[in-house]
Enzyme design. Structure first.
Site, PDB file in Angstrom:
ATOM      1  CE  LYS A   1     -31.882 -52.216 -17.421  1.00  0.00           C
ATOM      2  NZ  LYS A   1     -31.604 -51.882 -18.826  1.00  0.00           N
TER       3      LYS A   1
HETATM    4  O1  LIG Z   1     -27.910 -55.146 -15.396  1.00  0.00           O
HETATM    5  C1  LIG Z   1     -27.990 -54.642 -16.523  1.00  0.00           C
HETATM    6  C2  LIG Z   1     -29.175 -54.573 -17.223  1.00  0.00           C
HETATM    7  C3  LIG Z   1     -29.174 -54.051 -18.496  1.00  0.00           C
HETATM    8  N1  LIG Z   1     -28.044 -53.575 -19.072  1.00  0.00           N
HETATM    9  C4  LIG Z   1     -28.135 -53.057 -20.452  1.00  0.00           C
HETATM   10  O2  LIG Z   1     -27.381 -53.919 -21.308  1.00  0.00           O
HETATM   11  C5  LIG Z   1     -26.629 -53.150 -22.249  1.00  0.00           C
HETATM   12  C6  LIG Z   1     -25.150 -53.345 -22.004  1.00  0.00           C
HETATM   13  O3  LIG Z   1     -24.388 -52.556 -22.886  1.00  0.00           O
HETATM   14  P1  LIG Z   1     -22.790 -52.778 -23.103  1.00  0.00           P
HETATM   15  O4  LIG Z   1     -22.445 -51.726 -24.093  1.00  0.00           O
HETATM   16  O5  LIG Z   1     -22.597 -54.168 -23.654  1.00  0.00           O
HETATM   17  O6  LIG Z   1     -22.134 -52.585 -21.787  1.00  0.00           O
HETATM   18  C7  LIG Z   1     -27.116 -51.706 -22.088  1.00  0.00           C
HETATM   19  O7  LIG Z   1     -28.202 -51.522 -22.957  1.00  0.00           O
HETATM   20  C8  LIG Z   1     -27.601 -51.643 -20.655  1.00  0.00           C
HETATM   21  O8  LIG Z   1     -28.642 -50.703 -20.489  1.00  0.00           O
HETATM   22  C9  LIG Z   1     -26.877 -53.655 -18.376  1.00  0.00           C
HETATM   23  O9  LIG Z   1     -25.801 -53.257 -18.862  1.00  0.00           O
HETATM   24  N2  LIG Z   1     -26.868 -54.185 -17.120  1.00  0.00           N
END
Ligand SMILES: O=c1ccn([C@@H]2O[C@H](COP(=O)(O)O)[C@@H](O)[C@H]2O)c(=O)[nH]1
Length: 280
Positions: free
Chosen positions: A95
């Site tokens: 990001k």
């Molecule tokens: O809008 C966003 C952008 C990035 N993320 C990232 O994706 C994963 C989600 O993790 P889970 O454990 O499946 O919830 C995490 O690395 C976030 O930094 C997001 O969730 N939302």
């Protein structure tokens, strides 16, 4: 090979739209790995090997590595995935967003140090903050558009003078103006299926959408897939991290991760098969 071509090849070969998120949190590791040197690398390799057959891509989130002083383990992990699963694209979730001279270094970090296929960026600083990544013509640039978190609406739902909401404008800007070399994708959360379908309409068929928010964040798989999939039955990368990584922290952690990944991959494919009456 360009990122978009590698991704589409992966969709075809793996018959999967599932991306495994690599967010290693040592406090949640299985007992056998706790307090061991290089446990982050060992954990991630265990997960990668247990889930690769059900995945189209991997997404390491850089904060989990840097917070634990484990950047060298991230380097080794990326190199391991590249060597053992060369057809599965790696997306570095970093990001990034900064002025051009700093962005040049973020690009070197992602594409030279970690040698990943794509990274996530924040569009807040505008086009000149994105140009340094575009110099790497084969690499993918995945732009935050409508994030999965509730407070994403604070800014992303602001209405602009042209009548568009900010996230709609980002989708339009990236797809119509920035994407001349087919390098771009967008992040849209599974927690917002209505916005997913609006974004798909704006960006057209080919641009990939990276979709986090399935699993712990509560996104619904069916509405996510149906609102975002393209006519070919792909074009989306559905990410899940914690629900797969920490399916168990007992001796069976790898088998549990493998089972969770297979179940999610199958659920996604069943929805697609029902829509198109075919195997993707
Ligand atoms: O809008 C966003 C952008 C990035 N993320 C990232 O994706 C994963 C989600 O993790 P889970 O454990 O499946 O919830 C995490 O690395 C976030 O930094 C997001 O969730 N939302």
């Amino acid at each position: 090979m360009k990122f978009i071509d590698k991704l589409e090849k992966s969709f075809e070969e793996t018959k999967s739209l599932l991306q495994i998120g690599l967010d290693p949190n040592p406090n949640l590791f299985p007992h056998e790995l706790r307090h061991k040197k290089n446990s982050i690398l060992d954990f991630c390799i265990g997960i990668v090997d247990a889930t690769a057959e059900y995945a189209c891509s991997f997404k390491p989130q850089i904060a989990y590595f840097s917070a634990n002083r484990a950047e060298e383990q991230l380097e080794e992990l990326c190199s391991y995935i590249k060597n053992k699963y060369p057809n599965l694209p790696i997306v570095l979730d970093s990001k990034r967003g900064d002025i051009g001279s700093t962005a040049e270094n973020y690009a070197i970090e992602a594409f030279e140090r970690y040698k990943v296929d794509a990274l996530t960026v924040n569009p807040f600083l505008g086009f000149d903050s994105i140009i340094p990544y575009m110099e790497w013509k084969d690499k993918g640039i995945i732009v935050l558009c409508r994030t999965s978190n509730p407070s994403g609406s604070d800014l992303q739902f602001l209405q602009l003078n042209n009548g568009l909401l900010l996230y709609e404008y980002i989708a339009k800007l990236v797809s119509k103006e920035w994407n001349k070399n087919n390098q771009f994708g967008l992040v849209v959360g599974a927690t917002y299926p209505k916005e997913l379908s609006i974004v798909r309409k704006i960006i057209g068929e080919r641009m990939p959408i990276l979709i986090p928010g399935i699993g712990f964040q509560g996104g619904d798989i069916k509405s996510t897939v149906l609102s975002s999939i393209n006519q070919k039955g792909n074009g989306i990368i559905i990410n899940s991290s914690r629900s797969i990584l920490y399916a168990s922290n007992n001796d069976n952690w790898k088998e549990s991760a493998s089972f969770a990944a297979k179940s999610l991959r199958d659920s996604i494919n069943n929805i697609i098969n029902n829509k198109f009456c075919k195997i993707i």
